[in-house]
Design an enzyme around this catalytic site. Structure first.
Site, PDB file in Angstrom:
ATOM      1  N   ASN A 164      23.247  63.225  18.456  1.00 62.40           N
ATOM      2  CA  ASN A 164      24.354  62.408  18.954  1.00 62.40           C
ATOM      3  C   ASN A 164      25.357  62.183  17.812  1.00 62.40           C
ATOM      4  OD1 ASN A 164      25.885  60.007  19.423  1.00 62.40           O
ATOM      5  ND2 ASN A 164      24.513  59.518  21.108  1.00 62.40           N
ATOM      6  N   HIS A 167      28.625  58.398  16.073  1.00 65.35           N
ATOM      7  CA  HIS A 167      28.960  57.534  14.938  1.00 65.35           C
ATOM      8  C   HIS A 167      29.837  58.204  13.889  1.00 65.35           C
ATOM      9  CE1 HIS A 167      27.093  54.319  16.838  1.00 65.35           C
ATOM     10  NE2 HIS A 167      25.920  54.930  16.897  1.00 65.35           N
ATOM     11  N   HIS A 200      28.620  60.085  23.772  1.00 59.46           N
ATOM     12  CA  HIS A 200      28.670  59.008  24.760  1.00 59.46           C
ATOM     13  C   HIS A 200      30.127  58.603  24.932  1.00 59.46           C
ATOM     14  CE1 HIS A 200      26.957  54.803  26.063  1.00 59.46           C
ATOM     15  NE2 HIS A 200      27.835  55.292  26.916  1.00 59.46           N
ATOM     16  N   ARG A 202      32.212  56.143  26.172  1.00 58.45           N
ATOM     17  CA  ARG A 202      32.057  54.774  26.669  1.00 58.45           C
ATOM     18  C   ARG A 202      33.278  54.351  27.471  1.00 58.45           C
ATOM     19  NH1 ARG A 202      27.782  51.787  24.173  1.00 58.45           N
ATOM     20  NH2 ARG A 202      28.732  50.035  25.250  1.00 58.45           N
ATOM     21  N   ARG A 206      35.392  53.367  22.604  1.00 59.38           N
ATOM     22  CA  ARG A 206      35.416  52.810  21.242  1.00 59.38           C
ATOM     23  C   ARG A 206      35.125  53.857  20.167  1.00 59.38           C
ATOM     24  NH1 ARG A 206      29.806  49.381  21.207  1.00 59.38           N
ATOM     25  NH2 ARG A 206      30.705  48.417  23.033  1.00 59.38           N
ATOM     26  N   GLU A 227      26.857  61.550  27.737  1.00 60.51           N
ATOM     27  CA  GLU A 227      26.264  60.285  28.168  1.00 60.51           C
ATOM     28  C   GLU A 227      27.360  59.431  28.754  1.00 60.51           C
ATOM     29  OE1 GLU A 227      23.327  59.325  24.721  1.00 60.51           O
ATOM     30  OE2 GLU A 227      24.206  57.463  25.461  1.00 60.51           O
ATOM     31  N   THR A 258      23.647  51.072  23.633  1.00 57.97           N
ATOM     32  CA  THR A 258      22.957  50.965  24.920  1.00 57.97           C
ATOM     33  C   THR A 258      21.733  50.081  24.757  1.00 57.97           C
ATOM     34  OG1 THR A 258      23.562  53.281  25.117  1.00 57.97           O
ATOM     35  CG2 THR A 258      22.221  52.366  26.893  1.00 57.97           C
ATOM     36  N   GLU A 308      15.205  60.326  30.489  1.00 61.32           N
ATOM     37  CA  GLU A 308      15.129  60.059  29.059  1.00 61.32           C
ATOM     38  C   GLU A 308      14.457  58.708  28.897  1.00 61.32           C
ATOM     39  OE1 GLU A 308      18.722  60.457  26.667  1.00 61.32           O
ATOM     40  OE2 GLU A 308      17.889  59.062  25.196  1.00 61.32           O
ATOM     41  N   HIS A 348      16.549  56.797  21.391  1.00 61.52           N
ATOM     42  CA  HIS A 348      17.107  55.500  21.020  1.00 61.52           C
ATOM     43  C   HIS A 348      16.322  54.857  19.888  1.00 61.52           C
ATOM     44  CE1 HIS A 348      19.475  51.913  21.176  1.00 61.52           C
ATOM     45  NE2 HIS A 348      20.278  52.528  22.024  1.00 61.52           N
TER      46      HIS A 348
HETATM   47  N1  PXP Z   1      19.821  57.986  24.027  1.00 63.88           N
HETATM   48  C1  PXP Z   1      20.689  57.175  24.644  1.00 63.88           C
HETATM   49  C2  PXP Z   1      20.661  57.100  26.140  1.00 63.88           C
HETATM   50  C3  PXP Z   1      21.620  56.407  23.917  1.00 63.88           C
HETATM   51  O1  PXP Z   1      22.481  55.601  24.557  1.00 63.88           O
HETATM   52  C4  PXP Z   1      21.644  56.538  22.508  1.00 63.88           C
HETATM   53  C5  PXP Z   1      22.663  55.771  21.717  1.00 63.88           C
HETATM   54  O2  PXP Z   1      23.916  56.275  21.951  1.00 63.88           O
HETATM   55  C6  PXP Z   1      20.729  57.414  21.922  1.00 63.88           C
HETATM   56  C7  PXP Z   1      19.814  58.110  22.689  1.00 63.88           C
HETATM   57  C8  PXP Z   1      20.693  57.632  20.443  1.00 63.88           C
HETATM   58  O3  PXP Z   1      20.250  56.482  19.837  1.00 63.88           O
HETATM   59  P1  PXP Z   1      20.326  56.330  18.258  1.00 63.88           P
HETATM   60  O4  PXP Z   1      21.753  56.397  17.879  1.00 63.88           O
HETATM   61  O5  PXP Z   1      19.688  55.001  18.022  1.00 63.88           O
HETATM   62  O6  PXP Z   1      19.532  57.470  17.697  1.00 63.88           O
END
Ligand code: PXP
Length: 398
Positions: A164, A167, A200, A202, A206, A227, A258, A308, A348
Site C-alpha cells: 500500500n 503514505h 486507498h 478516500r 486526503r 481500496e 481504517t 481481507e 492492517h
Molecule cells: N488493509 C486495509 C483494508 C486498509 O485499510 C489498510 C490501511 O490503508 C491496510 C490494509 C494497510 O494497513 P497498514 O498501513 O497498517 O499496513
C-alpha cells in the site's frame, strides 16, 4: 504395474480392501503416466514404523507413512517401498473425523509421490506441488469430500505481498507539493518484489488522488488493488479505471486509518449489488472484515470472491496472552473462510516484528501492508523495505 502388499506385526486387510487399494493405485499410476514399475506397500504397526523412523530419519516417534525410493544402481523397475502404520492411520482418521479407507488411500498416494521424487520438506514450492498432486489424485480417483477438505486445508504457497503506497502520498500532501510521487513508489515496490499495489482513494482524498490511481493502473506490471468505501462516485470511478480488485472498506471521516471491518448486518443486499456491478466490469471484489464467523457468513451472502481479514486487533495487542488469542482468532477465521470458498487475504497494522506468525497461517494467500513498509523505506529505501518484508513472508512457510 505390479503392486505387492505386505504386512508386519498387524492383521491382513480383508481381500475386498486389498483389491480396492490395488485398483485405486493402478488408476494413480495411469494418471501419473507410470508404466511397468513395481511398488511394494507394507502395512505395519506403530511399533514397527517407530523403529524405521528412528533408524532412517532419526525421529523417535511413530509416524503415519514412510517412503523408501529405490537407490540408484538397484533394480530400476522397482519404484521402492511405501510403509504405512495402520494404527497411526486409524488414530488420525478418528482424530480428524475421516473415513479410514479414504484417509489410508491418501497416505498411499502421499508415499507414492515421495517415491517419485516429491518432497514436502524441501524448499518453498515443493510442499505445495506435492499436496496439489495428492489432491488431484484424490479428486480423480476417490473424491471423498471430507478428505479433500482436510487436504485442501494444508494446501498453501508462500503468501503474496500487496504494498500500500498511500503514505507516500501522505508525505506529498503534507506540503501540497508534487513529490514524493506514489507512482514512483509503485514502480520501486514492484522492483522490490511486490505482487500488487494497493491505493486507498478516500472520500476526503486526503492522500491518494484520482490521478495517482489512473497512472499507477497504467504503469504497473502486477495488479492494482483499489481500496474504497461504498460510494456512488467511487464505484463509477472504479468501473472506469478497472483495477484488478476493489477492496470495500468502511470509512469514518475523522478516523486516522481504517478502523474496523465492514459491518454487513442489514447491508448484505446493498453490498451484493455493488459486488455484482463491479464483477460485471471484470473487477474482483474483496471485503475487509473482522475475523469472525458471523461476519464471514454474511460476506458469503454478498457474492464477494475475496475477504481481507482485519489483523489490527492482533497487531495492536500489547500483552502476549491477547496477541495469542487474536492469532488463534485469525487462524480459525482463515480456515472458516477458506472452507466457505473465499480467497483469503489479511492486513492492517502488520510490521516487520509481527508478520511472522500470521504469515505462517496457510490459508492466507496475500497480505496488504503499507505503513510499516513506507516507514522503513525512509531508512533503507523502498525497494529494500519491500524485499525484506517479502523475505519474512516467504520464510514463514519454508
Ligand atoms: N488493509 C486495509 C483494508 C486498509 O485499510 C489498510 C490501511 O490503508 C491496510 C490494509 C494497510 O494497513 P497498514 O498501513 O497498517 O499496513
Amino acid at each position: 504395474m505390479k503392486i505387492y502388499i505386505n504386512y508386519q506385526g498387524i492383521n491382513k486387510f480383508p481381500e475386498k480392501i486389498e483389491r480396492q487399494l490395488k485398483k485405486d493405485l493402478q488408476n494413480a499410476f495411469k494418471l501419473l503416466n507410470i508404466k511397468k514399475k513395481i511398488l511394494s506397500l507394507t502395512f505395519v504397526s506403530n511399533e514397527e514404523i517407530l523403529k524405521l523412523n528412528q533408524r532412517y530419519l532419526f525421529r523417535p516417534y511413530p509416524t503415519n507413512v514412510l517412503a523408501f525410493p529405490v537407490e540408484e544402481g538397484q533394480n530400476m523397475l522397482f519404484l521402492g517401498d511405501v510403509v504405512i502404520s495402520v494404527e497411526k492411520a486409524e488414530e488420525e482418521a478418528c482424530l480428524y473425523g475421516l473415513n479410514f479407507y479414504s484417509y489410508l488411500l491418501s497416505l498411499c498416494f502421499h508415499g507414492l509421490l515421495h517415491l517419485l521424487g516429491h518432497d514436502h520438506e524441501k524448499g518453498v514450492y515443493s510442499p505445495w506441488l506435492m499436496l496439489r498432486n495428492e489432491i488431484n489424485l484424490m479428486e480423480k480417483i476417490y473424491p471423498d469430500p471430507e478428505v479433500l477438505k482436510f487436504l485442501r486445508r494444508r494446501e498453501y504457497m508462500p503468501a503474496k505481498l500487496a504494498v500500500n503506497v498511500d503514505h507516500v502520498a501522505t508525505v506529498r500532501e503534507a506540503r501540497k507539493t508534487y513529490y514524493p510521487d506514489p507512482v514512483h513508489a509503485a514502480v520501486l515496490a514492484e522492483l522490490g518484489g511486490a505482487d500488487g499495489i494497493v491505493v486507498h482513494l478516500r472520500l476526503d482524498r486526503r492522500h491518494i488522488k484520482e490521478r495517482d490511481v489512473r497512472l499507477i493502473r497504467e504503469i504497473i506490471k502486477t495488479k492494482l488493488i483499489l481500496e474504497m468505501a461504498i460510494d456512488k462516485d467511487l464505484i463509477k470511478f472504479a468501473k472506469e479505471v478497472k483495477p484488478y480488485q476493489v477492496t470495500l472498506v468502511p470509512e469514518r471521516p475523522e478516523e486516522i486509518t481504517t478502523e474496523g471491518g465492514i459491518e454487513l448486518e442489514d447491508r448484505v443486499e446493498e453490498v451484493k449489488k455493488v459486488v455484482k456491478e463491479l464483477n460485471k466490469s471484470g473487477i474482483k471484489v474483496s471485503l475487509f472484515i473482522n475475523p469472525d464467523e458471523k461476519a464471514l457468513e454474511l460476506a458469503k451472502k454478498t457474492g464477494a470472491q475475496i475477504v481481507e481479514l482485519h489483523t489490527g486487533m492482533y497487531a495492536d495487542a500489547e500483552e502476549e496472552e491477547k496477541r495469542l488469542s487474536e492469532l488463534t482468532r485469525l487462524e480459525n477465521a482463515a480456515r472458516f473462510a477458506k472452507d466457505l470458498g473465499f480467497i483469503v487475504h489479511a492486513g492492517h497494522g502488520l510490521n516487520y516484528e509481527n508478520i511472522g506468525p500470521v504469515a505462517a497461517i496457510p490459508e492466507i494467500e496475500e497480505f496488504s501492508i503499507g505503513h510499516s513498509i513506507v516507514s522503513r523505506a525512509i531508512f533503507v529505501g523502498l525497494k529494500e523495505a519491500v524485499r525484506e518484508m517479502k523475505e519474512l513472508i516467504l520464510r514463514a512457510r519454508s
